[in-house]
Write a protein that holds these residues in place. Structure first.
Motif, PDB file in Angstrom:
ATOM      1  N   GLY A   1       0.816  -1.247  -0.189  1.00 16.69           N
ATOM      2  CA  GLY A   1       0.126  -0.100   0.010  1.00 16.69           C
ATOM      3  C   GLY A   1       0.862   1.304   0.028  1.00 16.69           C
ATOM      4  N   VAL A   2       0.185   2.467   0.247  1.00 15.04           N
ATOM      5  CA  VAL A   2       0.703   3.704   0.010  1.00 15.04           C
ATOM      6  C   VAL A   2       0.447   4.441   1.230  1.00 15.04           C
ATOM      7  CG1 VAL A   2       1.162   6.011  -1.118  1.00 15.04           C
ATOM      8  CG2 VAL A   2       0.930   3.669  -2.492  1.00 15.04           C
ATOM      9  N   HIS A   3       1.498   4.817   2.226  1.00 17.54           N
ATOM     10  CA  HIS A   3       1.296   5.272   3.342  1.00 17.54           C
ATOM     11  C   HIS A   3       0.776   7.002   3.282  1.00 17.54           C
ATOM     12  CE1 HIS A   3       2.554   7.162   7.308  1.00 17.54           C
ATOM     13  NE2 HIS A   3       2.923   5.903   7.862  1.00 17.54           N
ATOM     14  N   PRO A   4      -0.059   7.368   4.306  1.00 17.40           N
ATOM     15  CA  PRO A   4      -0.462   8.667   3.941  1.00 17.40           C
ATOM     16  C   PRO A   4       0.880   9.902   3.884  1.00 17.40           C
ATOM     17  CG  PRO A   4      -0.806   8.060   6.226  1.00 17.40           C
ATOM     18  CD  PRO A   4      -0.728   6.673   5.359  1.00 17.40           C
ATOM     19  N   HIS A   5       1.988   9.598   4.422  1.00 11.93           N
ATOM     20  CA  HIS A   5       3.273  10.492   4.119  1.00 11.93           C
ATOM     21  C   HIS A   5       3.560  10.355   2.794  1.00 11.93           C
ATOM     22  CE1 HIS A   5       3.337  10.742   8.449  1.00 11.93           C
ATOM     23  NE2 HIS A   5       4.508   9.951   8.704  1.00 11.93           N
ATOM     24  N   ASP A   6       3.222   9.382   2.065  1.00 11.59           N
ATOM     25  CA  ASP A   6       3.672   9.298   0.479  1.00 11.59           C
ATOM     26  C   ASP A   6       2.537   9.298  -0.282  1.00 11.59           C
ATOM     27  OD1 ASP A   6       6.602   8.518   0.761  1.00 11.59           O
ATOM     28  OD2 ASP A   6       5.776   6.759   1.849  1.00 11.59           O
ATOM     29  N   ALA A   7       1.347  10.028  -0.049  1.00  6.85           N
ATOM     30  CA  ALA A   7       0.107   9.975  -0.540  1.00  6.85           C
ATOM     31  C   ALA A   7       0.278  10.813  -1.687  1.00  6.85           C
ATOM     32  CB  ALA A   7      -0.906  10.691   0.229  1.00  6.85           C
ATOM     33  N   SER A   8       1.330  11.816  -1.622  1.00  8.65           N
ATOM     34  CA  SER A   8       1.410  12.905  -2.768  1.00  8.65           C
ATOM     35  C   SER A   8       2.020  12.029  -3.942  1.00  8.65           C
ATOM     36  CB  SER A   8       2.351  14.018  -2.455  1.00  8.65           C
ATOM     37  OG  SER A   8       1.991  14.849  -1.287  1.00  8.65           O
ATOM     38  N   SER A   9       2.434  10.965  -3.960  1.00  9.74           N
ATOM     39  CA  SER A   9       3.225  10.234  -4.819  1.00  9.74           C
ATOM     40  C   SER A   9       1.804   9.311  -5.828  1.00  9.74           C
ATOM     41  CB  SER A   9       4.018   9.188  -4.438  1.00  9.74           C
ATOM     42  OG  SER A   9       3.594   8.173  -3.871  1.00  9.74           O
ATOM     43  N   TRP A  10       0.659   9.292  -5.033  1.00 10.34           N
ATOM     44  CA  TRP A  10      -0.317   8.425  -5.669  1.00 10.34           C
ATOM     45  C   TRP A  10      -0.852   9.050  -7.186  1.00 10.34           C
ATOM     46  CZ3 TRP A  10      -2.262   3.779  -4.109  1.00 10.34           C
ATOM     47  CH2 TRP A  10      -3.518   3.532  -4.714  1.00 10.34           C
ATOM     48  N   ASN A  11      -1.051   8.463  -8.224  1.00  8.87           N
ATOM     49  CA  ASN A  11      -1.310   9.137  -9.440  1.00  8.87           C
ATOM     50  C   ASN A  11      -2.212   7.895 -10.146  1.00  8.87           C
ATOM     51  OD1 ASN A  11       0.439   7.244 -10.835  1.00  8.87           O
ATOM     52  ND2 ASN A  11       2.027   8.418 -10.294  1.00  8.87           N
ATOM     53  N   ASN A  12      -2.747   8.341 -11.273  1.00  9.55           N
ATOM     54  CA  ASN A  12      -3.479   7.434 -12.025  1.00  9.55           C
ATOM     55  C   ASN A  12      -3.079   6.155 -12.195  1.00  9.55           C
ATOM     56  OD1 ASN A  12      -5.320   9.732 -12.142  1.00  9.55           O
ATOM     57  ND2 ASN A  12      -4.687  10.276 -14.210  1.00  9.55           N
ATOM     58  N   ALA A  13      -1.834   5.787 -12.185  1.00 11.43           N
ATOM     59  CA  ALA A  13      -1.329   4.507 -12.441  1.00 11.43           C
ATOM     60  C   ALA A  13      -1.238   3.750 -11.198  1.00 11.43           C
ATOM     61  CB  ALA A  13       0.092   4.670 -13.395  1.00 11.43           C
ATOM     62  N   SER A  14      -1.140   4.373  -9.745  1.00 11.63           N
ATOM     63  CA  SER A  14      -0.848   3.517  -8.669  1.00 11.63           C
ATOM     64  C   SER A  14      -1.754   2.512  -8.485  1.00 11.63           C
ATOM     65  CB  SER A  14      -0.967   4.774  -7.647  1.00 11.63           C
ATOM     66  OG  SER A  14      -0.093   5.743  -7.899  1.00 11.63           O
ATOM     67  N   SER A  15      -3.164   2.646  -8.918  1.00 11.90           N
ATOM     68  CA  SER A  15      -4.092   1.634  -8.564  1.00 11.90           C
ATOM     69  C   SER A  15      -3.801   0.396  -9.296  1.00 11.90           C
ATOM     70  CB  SER A  15      -5.740   1.868  -8.876  1.00 11.90           C
ATOM     71  OG  SER A  15      -6.059   2.794  -7.943  1.00 11.90           O
ATOM     72  N   ALA A  16      -3.455   0.266 -10.367  1.00 11.89           N
ATOM     73  CA  ALA A  16      -3.381  -0.946 -11.275  1.00 11.89           C
ATOM     74  C   ALA A  16      -1.880  -1.320 -10.803  1.00 11.89           C
ATOM     75  CB  ALA A  16      -2.901  -0.330 -12.849  1.00 11.89           C
ATOM     76  N   ALA A  17      -0.769  -0.628 -10.411  1.00  9.50           N
ATOM     77  CA  ALA A  17       0.504  -1.173  -9.718  1.00  9.50           C
ATOM     78  C   ALA A  17       0.136  -1.767  -8.495  1.00  9.50           C
ATOM     79  CB  ALA A  17       1.403  -0.076  -9.743  1.00  9.50           C
ATOM     80  N   LEU A  18      -0.424  -1.248  -7.626  1.00  6.46           N
ATOM     81  CA  LEU A  18      -0.794  -1.846  -6.488  1.00  6.46           C
ATOM     82  C   LEU A  18      -1.757  -3.175  -6.336  1.00  6.46           C
ATOM     83  CD1 LEU A  18      -0.725  -1.905  -3.274  1.00  6.46           C
ATOM     84  CD2 LEU A  18      -2.643  -0.225  -3.432  1.00  6.46           C
ATOM     85  N   LYS A  19      -2.629  -3.123  -7.354  1.00 11.02           N
ATOM     86  CA  LYS A  19      -3.528  -4.230  -7.513  1.00 11.02           C
ATOM     87  C   LYS A  19      -2.664  -5.474  -8.020  1.00 11.02           C
ATOM     88  CE  LYS A  19      -7.694  -5.761 -10.056  1.00 11.02           C
ATOM     89  NZ  LYS A  19      -8.870  -5.325 -11.046  1.00 11.02           N
ATOM     90  N   ALA A  20      -1.587  -5.147  -8.865  1.00  5.98           N
ATOM     91  CA  ALA A  20      -0.733  -6.262  -9.582  1.00  5.98           C
ATOM     92  C   ALA A  20       0.198  -6.874  -8.178  1.00  5.98           C
ATOM     93  CB  ALA A  20       0.264  -5.937 -10.530  1.00  5.98           C
ATOM     94  N   LEU A  21       0.418  -6.123  -7.125  1.00  8.38           N
ATOM     95  CA  LEU A  21       1.296  -6.704  -6.062  1.00  8.38           C
ATOM     96  C   LEU A  21       0.367  -7.238  -4.949  1.00  8.38           C
ATOM     97  CD1 LEU A  21       3.249  -3.398  -5.123  1.00  8.38           C
ATOM     98  CD2 LEU A  21       4.153  -5.786  -5.383  1.00  8.38           C
TER      99      LEU A  21
END
Length: 275
Positions: free
Chosen positions: A66-86
């Motif tokens: 997942g993505v910690h709230p400290h790193d939430a600024s890095s979340w973008n349109n591609a993040s969901s797909a990358a996380l889903k694969a993991l």
């Protein structure tokens, strides 16, 4: 006794360099299974890699992604797909670490909320439990969780340090609670002591959050000053004391809870296997 540490930041540089020795010490101390925490896409990949590298059996080490709230600024349109694969990987057992941190605000609050909401949506879609982080944001966290709680299989508020009102609100949502060495801190953790009895046994789990939150009551203290899974027994001791339980009973209870939450297999002690 068997213990499960539900939060180990094994990718942290201070731990990764001695990972094998650290795990040996943990196993010797009765910590038979661990969950390695993913706090960004990169760190989630690294945690998964350590599970593969250090646990050939696939029975002792698991991870979150997942993505910690400290790193939430890095979340973008591609993040969901990358996380889903993991999250499709067998060793990955929960979505997170995700949540809200209005204490440090390392990412803007709207970015934190967006990243959390999209990770919760993934957890709903994949029917996976959630590993949550919350600091100074319980009210907003509750508002967001209420919208999807009925669709989530389970969620744990990791490293709970809040007040009675927050605890009761989380329990009312049928959330699990993770307790760390914060409870061993005489300067800032004593408010948790009377609350520990209020956490149902089937929703309580223990964690070190290593290398952070070294229990201040630990004796002798490690020269490194770093926490590690082998010290989880000190958290067990303090929690058992304030719940009025034996350490053995609490260990059995929290281990069963963690195994059910993260869908872990039972582990036979080596002595039992030899017998």
């Amino acid at each position: 006794m068997q213990l499960i540490d539900i939060a180990v930041n094994l990718t942290h540089p201070s731990l990764a360099s001695q990972a094998e020795a650290l795990l040996e010490r943990a196993y010797a101390a009765g910590v038979c299974q661990m969950v390695l925490t993913g706090t960004s896409l990169t760190e989630s990949e690294a945690s998964l890699a350590l599970c593969r590298q250090l646990d050939a059996s696939g029975e002792r080490l698991f991870s979150t992604a997942g993505v910690h709230p400290h790193d939430a600024s890095s979340w973008n349109n591609a993040s969901s797909a990358a996380l889903k694969a993991l999250l499709a990987e067998p060793a990955v057992r929960a979505v997170g670490e995700c949540g809200l941190d209005f204490d440090r605000d390392f990412s803007p609050r709207p970015a934190q909320e967006k990243a959390l909401e999209q990770q919760l949506a993934l957890a709903v879609e994949l029917n996976m439990p959630v590993f949550l982080h919350e600091r100074s944001a319980s009210q907003r966290m509750l508002e967001i969780l209420r919208d999807c709680r009925d669709q989530l299989p389970a969620a744990v508020v990791h490293c709970f340090t809040g007040e009675r009102s927050a605890l009761y609100a989380y329990l009312d949502l049928d959330l699990h609670i993770g307790i760390t060495g914060w409870v061993c801190d005489e300067r800032r953790g004593t408010h948790l002591h009377p609350l520990l009895k209020d956490i149902p046994g089937d929703r309580l789990m223990l964690e070190t959050d290593a290398p952070f939150l070294l229990p201040r009551s630990l004796r002798p203290k490690p020269k490194s000053g770093r926490n590690e899974p082998a010290f989880l027994g000190e958290v067990l001791r303090e929690v058992a004391l304030h719940r009025g339980q034996s350490e053995q009973a609490l260990a059995a209870q929290t281990t069963a809870c963690a195994r059910a939450f993260f869908d872990m297999p039972a582990i036979l002690d080596e002595a039992v296997q030899e017998f």
